[in-house]
Design a protein around this motif. Structure first.
Motif, PDB file in Angstrom:
ATOM      1  N   MET A   3     -30.077  26.325  25.224  1.00  0.00           N
ATOM      2  CA  MET A   3     -31.218  26.747  26.040  1.00  0.00           C
ATOM      3  C   MET A   3     -32.532  26.444  25.328  1.00  0.00           C
ATOM      4  O   MET A   3     -33.480  25.986  25.949  1.00  0.00           O
ATOM      5  N   SER A  49     -33.189  23.612  34.051  1.00  0.00           N
ATOM      6  CA  SER A  49     -31.930  23.709  33.304  1.00  0.00           C
ATOM      7  C   SER A  49     -31.912  24.936  32.402  1.00  0.00           C
ATOM      8  O   SER A  49     -30.873  25.580  32.244  1.00  0.00           O
ATOM      9  N   LEU A  51     -33.462  27.762  33.004  1.00  0.00           N
ATOM     10  CA  LEU A  51     -33.257  28.922  33.885  1.00  0.00           C
ATOM     11  C   LEU A  51     -31.809  28.994  34.350  1.00  0.00           C
ATOM     12  O   LEU A  51     -31.222  30.071  34.407  1.00  0.00           O
ATOM     13  N   LYS A  52     -31.238  27.850  34.663  1.00  0.00           N
ATOM     14  CA  LYS A  52     -29.841  27.811  35.094  1.00  0.00           C
ATOM     15  C   LYS A  52     -28.914  28.268  33.968  1.00  0.00           C
ATOM     16  O   LYS A  52     -27.881  28.895  34.210  1.00  0.00           O
ATOM     17  N   ALA A  53     -29.288  27.985  32.722  1.00  0.00           N
ATOM     18  CA  ALA A  53     -28.477  28.396  31.571  1.00  0.00           C
ATOM     19  C   ALA A  53     -28.579  29.890  31.291  1.00  0.00           C
ATOM     20  O   ALA A  53     -27.838  30.417  30.469  1.00  0.00           O
ATOM     21  N   GLY A  54     -29.521  30.581  31.953  1.00  0.00           N
ATOM     22  CA  GLY A  54     -29.566  32.028  31.845  1.00  0.00           C
ATOM     23  C   GLY A  54     -30.766  32.650  31.165  1.00  0.00           C
ATOM     24  O   GLY A  54     -30.836  33.866  31.028  1.00  0.00           O
ATOM     25  N   MET A  55     -31.732  31.852  30.743  1.00  0.00           N
ATOM     26  CA  MET A  55     -32.917  32.452  30.121  1.00  0.00           C
ATOM     27  C   MET A  55     -33.745  33.138  31.212  1.00  0.00           C
ATOM     28  O   MET A  55     -33.945  32.568  32.281  1.00  0.00           O
ATOM     29  N   PRO A  56     -34.222  34.357  30.948  1.00  0.00           N
ATOM     30  CA  PRO A  56     -35.069  35.040  31.938  1.00  0.00           C
ATOM     31  C   PRO A  56     -36.316  34.218  32.252  1.00  0.00           C
ATOM     32  O   PRO A  56     -36.929  33.629  31.348  1.00  0.00           O
ATOM     33  N   SER A 106     -37.203  41.029  25.212  1.00  0.00           N
ATOM     34  CA  SER A 106     -36.105  40.674  26.116  1.00  0.00           C
ATOM     35  C   SER A 106     -34.762  40.623  25.384  1.00  0.00           C
ATOM     36  O   SER A 106     -33.722  40.624  26.028  1.00  0.00           O
TER      37      SER A 106
END
Length: 108
Positions: A3, A49, A51-56, A106
């Motif tokens: 990420m 990508s 965001l899709k990987a999960g980072m807020p 976060s």
């Protein structure tokens, strides 16, 4: 870790496009203009990508924007003959500190 690599690529792409936008002289020079279009397209693809990987989204966008602003300001001052006052340096440091606080907040 992937990420953060994707986020770094998004930042580099956006900074490259922004500097090229200045060098394009209002899109009258074709080579820098190509870098503008390709750079911004790549930046948004890499950011998507991340965001899709999960980072807020708040963290991703804050880091992307703040680091991008700081790098563009430094490149402008160091290589493009733009001025930078100590007050502006202080403001950039505050922006970076705010992003660090968001990142630390976060991390649960």
């Amino acid at each position: 870790m992937a990420m953060y690599l994707l986020l770094a690529l998004a930042i580099v792409s956006e900074v490259t496009a922004t500097v090229a936008r200045k060098l394009s002289e209002g899109f009258t020079r074709w080579l820098p203009s190509i870098f503008v279009v390709v750079g911004y397209a790549a930046a948004f693809e890499f950011l998507a990508s991340v965001l899709k990987a999960g980072m807020p989204i708040g963290v991703a966008y804050a880091v992307w924007a703040a680091v991008g602003v700081a790098l563009v300001a430094l490149i402008g001052a160091l290589f493009l003959g733009e001025s930078m006052t100590w007050l502006q340096v202080g403001g950039l440091l505050l922006v970076i500190a705010g992003v660090v606080a968001l990142e630390l907040g976060s991390a649960h």
